[in-house]
Structures are given as structure tokens and as C-alpha cells.
Enzyme design. Structure first.
Site, PDB file in Angstrom:
ATOM      1  CE1 TYR A  15     -11.986 -21.415  10.357  1.00 10.62           C
ATOM      2  CE2 TYR A  15     -14.264 -21.956   9.829  1.00 10.62           C
ATOM      3  CZ  TYR A  15     -13.010 -21.516   9.442  1.00 10.62           C
ATOM      4  OH  TYR A  15     -12.782 -21.181   8.125  1.00 10.62           O
ATOM      5  CG  HIS A  66      13.861  20.238  14.489  1.00 13.01           C
ATOM      6  ND1 HIS A  66      12.623  20.262  15.099  1.00 13.01           N
ATOM      7  CD2 HIS A  66      14.770  20.181  15.493  1.00 13.01           C
ATOM      8  CE1 HIS A  66      12.786  20.247  16.418  1.00 13.01           C
ATOM      9  NE2 HIS A  66      14.080  20.181  16.687  1.00 13.01           N
ATOM     10  CB  SER A 101     -10.150 -20.678   0.769  1.00  9.12           C
ATOM     11  OG  SER A 101     -10.260 -22.008   1.206  1.00  9.12           O
ATOM     12  CE  LYS A 135      12.174  14.134 -12.858  1.00 14.67           C
ATOM     13  NZ  LYS A 135      12.018  14.602 -11.503  1.00 14.67           N
ATOM     14  CD  GLU A 170       9.915   8.602  -5.700  1.00 18.85           C
ATOM     15  OE1 GLU A 170       8.766   8.812  -6.120  1.00 18.85           O
ATOM     16  OE2 GLU A 170      10.934   9.002  -6.292  1.00 18.85           O
ATOM     17  CD  GLN A 225     -12.317 -19.309   2.990  1.00 19.70           C
ATOM     18  OE1 GLN A 225     -12.488 -20.465   3.314  1.00 19.70           O
ATOM     19  NE2 GLN A 225     -12.979 -18.742   1.998  1.00 19.70           N
ATOM     20  CB  SER A 275      11.366  11.463 -16.661  1.00 21.98           C
ATOM     21  OG  SER A 275      10.430  12.250 -17.373  1.00 21.98           O
TER      22      SER A 275
HETATM   23  N1  ARG Z   1     -10.870 -22.550   4.039  1.00 18.50           N
HETATM   24  C1  ARG Z   1     -11.113 -22.557   5.423  1.00 18.50           C
HETATM   25  C2  ARG Z   1     -10.295 -21.432   6.093  1.00 18.50           C
HETATM   26  O1  ARG Z   1      -9.435 -20.941   5.459  1.00 18.50           O
HETATM   27  C3  ARG Z   1     -10.742 -23.878   6.017  1.00 18.50           C
HETATM   28  C4  ARG Z   1     -11.510 -24.243   7.240  1.00 18.50           C
HETATM   29  C5  ARG Z   1     -12.880 -24.569   6.875  1.00 18.50           C
HETATM   30  N2  ARG Z   1     -13.632 -25.034   7.993  1.00 18.50           N
HETATM   31  C6  ARG Z   1     -14.954 -25.050   7.981  1.00 18.50           C
HETATM   32  N3  ARG Z   1     -15.550 -25.478   9.049  1.00 18.50           N
HETATM   33  N4  ARG Z   1     -15.644 -24.612   6.973  1.00 18.50           N
HETATM   34  O2  ARG Z   1     -10.514 -21.055   7.195  1.00 18.50           O
END
Ligand code: ARG
Length: 458
Positions: A317, A156, A22, A283, A290, A322, A277
Site C-alpha cells: 500500500y 466516409h 479522504s 434554434k 453533444e 487514495q 438559443s
Molecule cells: N483513505 C485511505 C485510502 O483511501 C485509506 C487507507 C489508509 N491506509 C493508511 N495506511 N494510511 O486509501
């Protein structure tokens, strides 16, 4: 550097490394990560969980890393660390040695990332709120300027009753005012510190969670450790608030696009906020409006994505979480850009006051007031409605407005009409007489504007 090589005998598959990492996107909150680590280490030192020397070395090391990332001496390019947490810890240990390895005492990446994301979103809430405030300021200035600028109000998309530009813009002020208060609600509800929750079940170290919370500007620590590492509600609420801001910007954009057409010509967008344009030389297109309208779908997408990601996750978790980052970051950047650009576009827009007033005159927007005139002279409303309907038909036939219809024609349909009808249905009267709270009349608007300004002062 990997934080977890110990129980493995084989190298990780290369694609797995990339798929799992990440760092390419969570490097965005390096400052929050380091700030959280400094608070954690201060607390470890205070509780004598690590020595005073180690505490000082770690804090100094972390401050050095923060400064070096800030000024570009350290970059993330080419780094093969899994995430920002590993990156910072590895660099710290490289720089200060043994002491760096004590940073993660009594902490998991699960409560660490929960903290980082909260700190980041809290900062973003503050920034978004400031941008919404900028837009509200532009709106209230325009409202003051256009308190007597007549225009048609629509239902309307058909002309309905006359009002003023100040009143129309005031409607948007209300929407953005609610958006701002929504952001404040979310901030208040989310402002509890998850650090100390550990992986999911807290820790046996004597952490002082209240102290860390205080150092980081939270109202206190979170209550349940499992919830602390699993909760992303605040992010969902924030994306919901962003979606509403975008929805409001999109409706406003739609109106600017319509008002900017050749047919309406209520506004002319500034050259700096329009595009041309490649083939049609005449234009001048409202691309910014938009794009704001178009990008709204993209922000809704982020909201639906995170709702869907979270809906099947067992406690606590899971790595799915992530996925709370990339589209959320995109939605945040997008909304902030849209707020900045829309505010500047609005500030520089030229309003064609004559066109607006003429349009209000030309669309029978005073027909309700003509009926009310008869009611005040004793005619039942339903009959008055029918009489004015016939007059409108006659005007359409003659291609004139009610103001231009001769008195004899009025009297031919109802003898109740006298010369004062013209005064009663003038645009000025129609608007000025609407002075109930929230209506477009001059005095009602003065009150509304005063109250808007007061809100902005707080
Ligand atoms: N990169 C992970 C996230 O964004 C961090 C937490 C990672 N924890 C783990 N037990 N692998 O969630």
C-alpha cells in the site's frame, strides 16, 4: 478522532490534515464500509477472537450507525475524521464504549479500504449493467418497429448502400451487448475478498477469511495478501469498460447530431431533450447528445489518471492509492447519467421515415446492385462497375436517380439491360435480397432481432 496519535508528540499541521483526509469523498461508500465491518466482526466472534457480548454490541452499534446515516440523523458535515473508516470507528466507540475499540482487531485500513472499494465497484458494475440493459431494450423495440424503414448506409459519411433503420440500430445493440458482457467478465474476475490481508502480510489471529468472503457474497478470499492490498486492476478494468460505453454513446450521439441537422432531418429530437438559443429564436439544439460526446473525454481522463497513478508504485500500500477515488467516482456518475439521458432521448426521438427513404433513393445507393444485375447476366464485374459508373455520371448530369433513367439510356451504354433493371434496383429489392446472416434483409433481421431478444431474456 485520529486512529494513530500514540507515537506523535506534536499536533498535525492543519493543511496536512486537510490534504491527507479522504472523508469528503470516501463517505460515499459508508454502507459498504459498515457492511464489511459487520462481516469482519461476525467472523471475530465466531472464531472467539472477541467475546459474544462484544460481537453483539458492535453489530448492533454498526447497524444503528448505518440506519442513522441512511436517514440523515448522522451527517459528515463538519466532521474532522481522516476517512470513513475512522469516522465509523469513532462514532461506534462513542456510542457503545469499550467494545467499539475491538472492532479493528486483526484488520488494517489497507485491507479495509481494499474491501470497501471492491464492494462499491461491484455494486456500480451491477447498476451500470442494468442501465446498459435498459438502452438495449429501447434499441430492440425500435429495431422491431423499423425493420422495413429504408435509409442510406454510409461509408466516409458518403451514401453507400441502402439498408434499414433496424439494421443501423442493430449495430449499436451489438456494441452495448459487448459492453454488458465486459462488465460481467470484470465482475467475475474481481469477486474475491481482500479482507484478512491486514496491512500487507496477513495476521497472526486465526481469521476465517473464507467465512467473511461468503458473508459478503464473494467467490472466496484473495490468494496473496500483498496483492490484495495493492490491487486496483479491477477499477482500471471498470473504467476501461466505462470508457468503451462512453465511446459507443459518443459515436451514437454524433450520428444523432448529424441526423438532427436541417440538411439531414432524419430525426427530430423531443422538446424535452433539446435546448434553445438565447439569441436565435429558431434554434432547437441537440445539447444532450453533444454533452454525452463531450463528457466522453472526462471518463477517458479518469482511466488515464489511475493508470498513471498506479504505474510507479512499489508493493504494497502507498497513500497514492487514495487517488483512486475522486476521478473514478466522477467517471461513474458521469457515465450513469449519460446512459440514463441518452436512453430517454432515443426513446422519445421522432424518426422521419420519408426523409430517410428519399435520402436512400437520392444517393445512388443502388449502384452496386445495378452492377450486380449485369454480372448475373454474364458481364464481368469490373466491366459492370465501369458501365454503372458512366450511368451514374449521366444521372448526375440530368439530376435524376438511377430509377428515373429511361431504359433507352441504359441500353445505349449496354444492350444487356432490359425492363427488369427497375425491379432489380428498387430499394425494396436491394434490401430484401440481402439475407445473409447479419445483413439488413427482412428475414435476416427477423433472425437477428429474435436473437437479441433472447439475449435480453437471459
Ligand atoms: N483513505 C485511505 C485510502 O483511501 C485509506 C487507507 C489508509 N491506509 C493508511 N495506511 N494510511 O486509501
Amino acid at each position: 478522532m485520529k486512529l494513530w496519535g500514540g507515537r506523535f508528540t506534536k499536533e498535525t499541521n492543519e493543511l496536512v490534515n486537510r490534504f491527507n483526509a479522504s472523508l469528503p469523498f470516501d463517505c460515499r461508500f459508508y454502507a459498504q464500509d459498515i457492511r464489511g465491518s459487520i462481516a469482519h466482526v461476525k467472523m471475530l466472534g465466531k472464531q472467539e477472537i472477541i467475546s459474544r457480548e462484544d460481537t453483539e454490541a458492535i453489530i448492533k452499534g454498526l447497524q444503528g450507525i448505518l440506519a442513522d446515516i441512511d436517514n440523515g440523523v448522522v451527517t459528515f458535515e463538519g466532521a474532522d475524521d481522516e476517512d470513513i473508516h475512522s469516522f465509523v470507528e469513532a462514532l461506534l466507540t462513542e456510542r457503545i464504549g469499550e467494545a467499539g475499540k475491538r472492532l479493528h482487531t486483526g484488520r488494517s485500513r489497507n485491507d479495509q479500504v481494499a474491501l470497501d472499494m471492491r464492494l462499491y465497484i461491484r455494486d456500480q458494475i451491477d447498476e451500470t449493467s442494468a442501465l446498459v440493459t435498459d438502452l438495449m431494450k429501447v434499441l430492440v423495440n425500435l429495431m422491431e418497429e423499423h425493420i422495413d424503414t429504408f435509409m442510406p448506409g454510409f461509408t466516409h459519411l458518403q451514401k453507400a448502400q441502402p439498408l434499414t433503420l433496424a439494421h443501423h440500430l442493430g449495430a449499436y445493440f451489438e456494441m452495448f451487448s459487448r459492453d454488458r458482457s465486459r462488465l460481467a467478465d470484470i465482475r467475475k474476475r474481481m469477486n474475491y475478498c481482500p479482507l484478512g490481508a491486514g496491512a500487507l502480510a496477513g495476521t497472526t489471529y486465526p481469521l476465517d477469511r473464507a467465512y467473511v468472503a461468503e458473508l459478503l457474497g464473494f467467490d472466496g478470499p484473495t490468494r496473496n495478501s500483498m496483492d490484495s492490498v495493492s490491487d486496483r486492476d479491477y477499477l482500471i478494468e471498470y473504467l476501461d469498460a466505462l470508457s468503451l460505453i462512453m465511446m459507443h454513446l459518443s459515436r451514437f450521439s454524433e450520428e444523432m447530431i448529424i441526423w438532427n441537422t436541417n440538411e439531414y432531418k432524419f430525426v427530430e429530437l423531443d422538446d424535452a431533450y433539446s435546448t434553445g438559443s438565447s439569441i436565435m429564436p429558431q434554434k432547437k439544439n441537440p445539447d444532450i447528445a453533444e454533452l454525452v460526446r463531450g463528457k466522453t473525454g472526462r471518463v477517458y481522463g479518469a482511466l488515464v489518471q489511475i493508470l498513471t497513478t498506479m504505474k510507479g508504485l512499489p508493493l504494497a500500500y502507498n497513500k497514492d492509492m487514495q487517488e483512486d477515488k475522486e476521478t473514478a467516482f466522477d467517471a461513474i456518475d458521469t457515465t450513469k447519467d449519460c446512459l440514463v439521458l441518452f436512453t430517454d432521448m432515443l426513446r422519445t426521438t421522432h424518426f422521419n421515415l420519408d426523409r430517410m427513404e428519399l435520402s436512400a433513393k437520392r444517393g445512388f445507393t443502388n449502384a452496386t446492385d445495378a452492377a450486380d444485375y449485369l454480372v448475373k447476366k454474364g458481364v464481368p464485374f469490373r466491366d459492370a462497375h465501369g458501365i454503372v459508373g458512366r450511368l451514374v455520371l449521366e444521372c448526375i448530369d440530368k439530376n435524376i436517380s438511377l430509377d428515373e433513367l429511361p431504359l433507352a439510356d441504359y441500353q445505349a451504354i449496354s444492350p444487356v439491360f432490359t425492363e427488369d433493371i427497375y425491379e432489380a434496383i428498387s430499394l425494396k429489392t436491394c434490401v430484401e435480397k440481402r439475407i445473409t446472416t447479419g445483413a439488413p434483409g427482412h428475414d435476416a433481421m427477423l433472425e437477428e432481432i429474435a436473437s437479441c431478444k433472447k439475449e435480453l431474456e437471459n
